[in-house]
Each structure stands twice: as C-alpha cells, then as structure tokens.
Design a protein around this motif. Sequence first.
Motif, PDB file in Angstrom:
ATOM      1  N   SER A 159      10.612 105.574  69.471  1.00 23.87           N
ATOM      2  CA  SER A 159      10.619 104.135  69.773  1.00 23.87           C
ATOM      3  C   SER A 159      11.103 103.894  71.198  1.00 23.87           C
ATOM      4  CB  SER A 159      11.517 103.389  68.776  1.00 23.87           C
ATOM      5  OG  SER A 159      11.018 103.501  67.460  1.00 23.87           O
ATOM      6  N   LEU A 160      12.063 104.693  71.636  1.00 22.83           N
ATOM      7  CA  LEU A 160      12.551 104.599  73.010  1.00 22.83           C
ATOM      8  C   LEU A 160      11.445 104.939  74.007  1.00 22.83           C
ATOM      9  CD1 LEU A 160      15.065 104.126  74.785  1.00 22.83           C
ATOM     10  CD2 LEU A 160      15.575 106.558  74.550  1.00 22.83           C
ATOM     11  N   MET A 161      10.660 105.949  73.697  1.00 29.57           N
ATOM     12  CA  MET A 161       9.533 106.319  74.555  1.00 29.57           C
ATOM     13  C   MET A 161       8.489 105.206  74.602  1.00 29.57           C
ATOM     14  SD  MET A 161       9.179 110.298  73.285  1.00 29.57           S
ATOM     15  CE  MET A 161       7.598 110.526  74.099  1.00 29.57           C
ATOM     16  N   TYR A 185       5.430  95.643  66.407  1.00 28.55           N
ATOM     17  CA  TYR A 185       4.521  96.333  65.480  1.00 28.55           C
ATOM     18  C   TYR A 185       4.747  97.847  65.512  1.00 28.55           C
ATOM     19  CZ  TYR A 185       0.318  98.114  63.259  1.00 28.55           C
ATOM     20  OH  TYR A 185      -0.531  98.793  62.436  1.00 28.55           O
ATOM     21  N   LEU A 186       4.780  98.414  66.719  1.00 30.30           N
ATOM     22  CA  LEU A 186       4.921  99.869  66.829  1.00 30.30           C
ATOM     23  C   LEU A 186       6.281 100.343  66.321  1.00 30.30           C
ATOM     24  CD1 LEU A 186       3.269 100.501  70.324  1.00 30.30           C
ATOM     25  CD2 LEU A 186       2.337 101.040  68.069  1.00 30.30           C
ATOM     26  N   THR A 187       7.318  99.562  66.612  1.00 26.58           N
ATOM     27  CA  THR A 187       8.656  99.961  66.176  1.00 26.58           C
ATOM     28  C   THR A 187       8.861  99.684  64.687  1.00 26.58           C
ATOM     29  OG1 THR A 187       9.542  99.436  68.372  1.00 26.58           O
ATOM     30  CG2 THR A 187      11.134  99.671  66.584  1.00 26.58           C
ATOM     31  N   GLU A 189       6.489  98.624  62.237  1.00 25.23           N
ATOM     32  CA  GLU A 189       5.451  98.986  61.275  1.00 25.23           C
ATOM     33  C   GLU A 189       5.084 100.467  61.333  1.00 25.23           C
ATOM     34  OE1 GLU A 189       4.121  97.117  58.962  1.00 25.23           O
ATOM     35  OE2 GLU A 189       5.225  95.318  59.503  1.00 25.23           O
ATOM     36  N   VAL A 190       5.062 101.018  62.539  1.00 29.21           N
ATOM     37  CA  VAL A 190       4.600 102.408  62.690  1.00 29.21           C
ATOM     38  C   VAL A 190       5.764 103.388  62.606  1.00 29.21           C
ATOM     39  CG1 VAL A 190       3.428 104.042  64.199  1.00 29.21           C
ATOM     40  CG2 VAL A 190       2.646 101.665  64.088  1.00 29.21           C
ATOM     41  N   MET A 191       6.806 103.200  63.430  1.00 29.59           N
ATOM     42  CA  MET A 191       7.898 104.163  63.456  1.00 29.59           C
ATOM     43  C   MET A 191       8.819 103.993  62.243  1.00 29.59           C
ATOM     44  SD  MET A 191       7.120 106.118  65.738  1.00 29.59           S
ATOM     45  CE  MET A 191       8.530 107.124  65.286  1.00 29.59           C
ATOM     46  N   TYR A 192       9.724 103.032  62.300  1.00 25.54           N
ATOM     47  CA  TYR A 192      10.648 102.833  61.179  1.00 25.54           C
ATOM     48  C   TYR A 192       9.895 102.401  59.928  1.00 25.54           C
ATOM     49  CZ  TYR A 192      14.472 103.234  64.530  1.00 25.54           C
ATOM     50  OH  TYR A 192      15.346 103.697  65.479  1.00 25.54           O
ATOM     51  N   GLY A 193       8.956 101.492  60.086  1.00 29.11           N
ATOM     52  CA  GLY A 193       8.202 101.003  58.940  1.00 29.11           C
ATOM     53  C   GLY A 193       7.308 102.047  58.305  1.00 29.11           C
ATOM     54  N   GLY A 194       6.982 103.103  59.053  1.00 25.67           N
ATOM     55  CA  GLY A 194       6.163 104.161  58.493  1.00 25.67           C
ATOM     56  C   GLY A 194       6.832 104.887  57.338  1.00 25.67           C
ATOM     57  N   TYR A 208      14.435  91.898  60.760  1.00 23.01           N
ATOM     58  CA  TYR A 208      15.262  92.441  61.836  1.00 23.01           C
ATOM     59  C   TYR A 208      14.499  92.466  63.158  1.00 23.01           C
ATOM     60  CZ  TYR A 208      19.145  94.039  58.910  1.00 23.01           C
ATOM     61  OH  TYR A 208      20.238  94.094  58.088  1.00 23.01           O
ATOM     62  N   LEU A 209      13.255  92.912  63.112  1.00 20.02           N
ATOM     63  CA  LEU A 209      12.470  92.992  64.349  1.00 20.02           C
ATOM     64  C   LEU A 209      12.259  91.623  64.953  1.00 20.02           C
ATOM     65  CD1 LEU A 209      11.214  95.573  65.690  1.00 20.02           C
ATOM     66  CD2 LEU A 209      12.004  95.934  63.364  1.00 20.02           C
ATOM     67  N   ASN A 210      11.979  90.638  64.116  1.00 17.34           N
ATOM     68  CA  ASN A 210      11.775  89.270  64.610  1.00 17.34           C
ATOM     69  C   ASN A 210      13.067  88.669  65.161  1.00 17.34           C
ATOM     70  OD1 ASN A 210       9.005  89.150  64.002  1.00 17.34           O
ATOM     71  ND2 ASN A 210       9.424  88.571  61.871  1.00 17.34           N
ATOM     72  N   GLU A 211      14.204  89.055  64.564  1.00 17.39           N
ATOM     73  CA  GLU A 211      15.487  88.517  64.999  1.00 17.39           C
ATOM     74  C   GLU A 211      16.020  89.203  66.251  1.00 17.39           C
ATOM     75  OE1 GLU A 211      17.482  86.038  63.757  1.00 17.39           O
ATOM     76  OE2 GLU A 211      15.868  85.454  62.399  1.00 17.39           O
ATOM     77  N   TYR A 212      15.593  90.443  66.490  1.00 18.55           N
ATOM     78  CA  TYR A 212      16.175  91.232  67.574  1.00 18.55           C
ATOM     79  C   TYR A 212      15.287  91.340  68.810  1.00 18.55           C
ATOM     80  CZ  TYR A 212      19.723  93.024  64.289  1.00 18.55           C
ATOM     81  OH  TYR A 212      20.759  93.158  63.399  1.00 18.55           O
ATOM     82  N   PHE A 213      13.973  91.228  68.650  1.00 11.56           N
ATOM     83  CA  PHE A 213      13.058  91.463  69.764  1.00 11.56           C
ATOM     84  C   PHE A 213      12.330  90.173  70.137  1.00 11.56           C
ATOM     85  CE2 PHE A 213      13.790  95.737  68.355  1.00 11.56           C
ATOM     86  CZ  PHE A 213      13.651  96.523  69.483  1.00 11.56           C
ATOM     87  N   GLY A 214      12.639  89.635  71.297  1.00  5.96           N
ATOM     88  CA  GLY A 214      11.978  88.415  71.766  1.00  5.96           C
ATOM     89  C   GLY A 214      12.585  87.939  73.073  1.00  5.96           C
ATOM     90  N   ASP A 215      11.948  86.961  73.692  1.00  7.75           N
ATOM     91  CA  ASP A 215      12.448  86.418  74.961  1.00  7.75           C
ATOM     92  C   ASP A 215      13.827  85.795  74.832  1.00  7.75           C
ATOM     93  OD1 ASP A 215      10.248  87.172  76.502  1.00  7.75           O
ATOM     94  OD2 ASP A 215       9.117  85.357  75.977  1.00  7.75           O
TER      95      ASP A 215
END
Length: 258
Positions: A159-161, A185-187, A189-194, A208-215
């Motif tokens: 995810s860092l990459m 999505y990638l973090t 759904e694909v990585m952790y969500g996988g 969590y993703l919606n609460e943590y990642f945004g402008d």
Amino acid sequence: AKLGMDKKLKFMALGQGQGPIAAAMLDMGSQRGHWVMLQNCHLLPSWLKTLEKLLLQLTRPHADFRLWLTTEPTNKFPIGILQRSIKVVTEPPNGLRLNMMASYSKVSEEMLQRCPHPAFRSCVFVLGFLHAVVQERRKYGKVGWNVRYDFNDSDFRVSLMLLDAYLTKAFDNNDPMIPWDTLRYLTGEVMYGGRVTDDLDRRVLGTYLNEYFGDFLFDTFQPFHFFKNAEVDYRVPPRGHRDIYVSTIQSMPTINSP
C-alpha cells in the motif's frame, strides 16, 4: 562476513516451478555445510510434502548445515517438519503506538524523500494508523472482526508503494487533485480488503478508508483527528522530517481502550 557466512548462506524465495531448484540447493547445502533459507514456503504448498521426504532422506548431513524456512500461517505445512523444527513466531505488536512504531521502523527519511508530492508524508502516517487499527481490532474477537484476518506487513508495504506511485504521478503531471478514489479502492478493496471475506467486515474497512483518506486531511479550518477526547488526541502531525512523525507516535498512550 567475518564468520564467512556471506559465502555459506544460500537463500531463495519459493514460487511456482522453484521446487527442483530448492531441492538442489538443499542437497548441496547438506553436503557442504551451507545455511539454506527457503522463503515464502506458503506460496508452494504442493512441494512441502516433497521437502518433508527430502529431509527424512538426510542421514548424515554436514555438521554445519542448517535449514531455515519462512512462511505465513497455513494449514498445509507438514506436521512432520514442524515437529522436528525450532519454531520462531512473529506476532504484531500490541497497541496502536507499538504497531505504528513497527510500521515506521520500515519507513526511512530517504524513502519519504523519494516521493515529491507534499501530501505523501501525511498519507504515509494515515496508512500506518489504518494498519495499526485493523490489527488492533482483532483483540476484541467478534466485536472487532467477524472473521480473524491475517493482516501483515506486506499489506502495509505494498500500500505504501501504491501511495508513492500514484502521488508521484500526480505531482509529475501537475495534477492538483489527489486520486483518492483510486487509493481507497486499491488500499481498501485490493490490499487489505483482499483478505476480507465477510460483508459486514468489508463495510467496516470501507468506512475506515472513507474516514481516513480525503482532502479533509489538509483542511486548516477544521483540523482532522482520527479520534479526540479529554484524554487522547490522535491526529496527523504537520508535514516535516520523519522524526516528527515518530515523536508523535511515541507520545501516544501505551494502553488503548476499545
């Protein structure tokens, strides 16, 4: 190097079609006294039974011969090998602070400097916090996750990459918009969500993703907080050197309430 182990240590990562090569390395190592390390055994479970037979056939190995095997948890690892082995297990640290310190032990200042985007350092901190939270929830059984998931360092590392790649691309293209939808999505759904199989657990992770990642992370009028009350204030520190983020992590409480 002083012990000559640079010449005696032989290692390889297992994968499709690597079984015969690993068998040859094992045979040579047992004769010449090498230390052989076979990594990611969980990726080649079909060959592990063959490995067990090869080990049983080693009647008089060299006195200096050692075999190291690394694997993620798997129910396909032969019991016979486990019973004859000395086992070393790594568990995720306990608590948000120790979890984040473990993540930041893998993040250097040079790594942070590679991405020129001004949002990168803050996003790395947010990713580290997310990584700690999803692991901490496992302590609370069904209240945390309906299914116990094996989130690990590879989820954080990849995810860092992805963060590095997409933010660098946005910077190079002079794009003022951060591709939040893609990163979420990638973090998530694909990585952790996988790893997530339960629908309700997937909904929690998505929240969590919606609460943590945004402008809103960079809103100066309404500063972002992961959580804040009279006792604690989990927030993203101002952009700066890696030491600033480490100091913020070290100031976190050792024990966290649910």
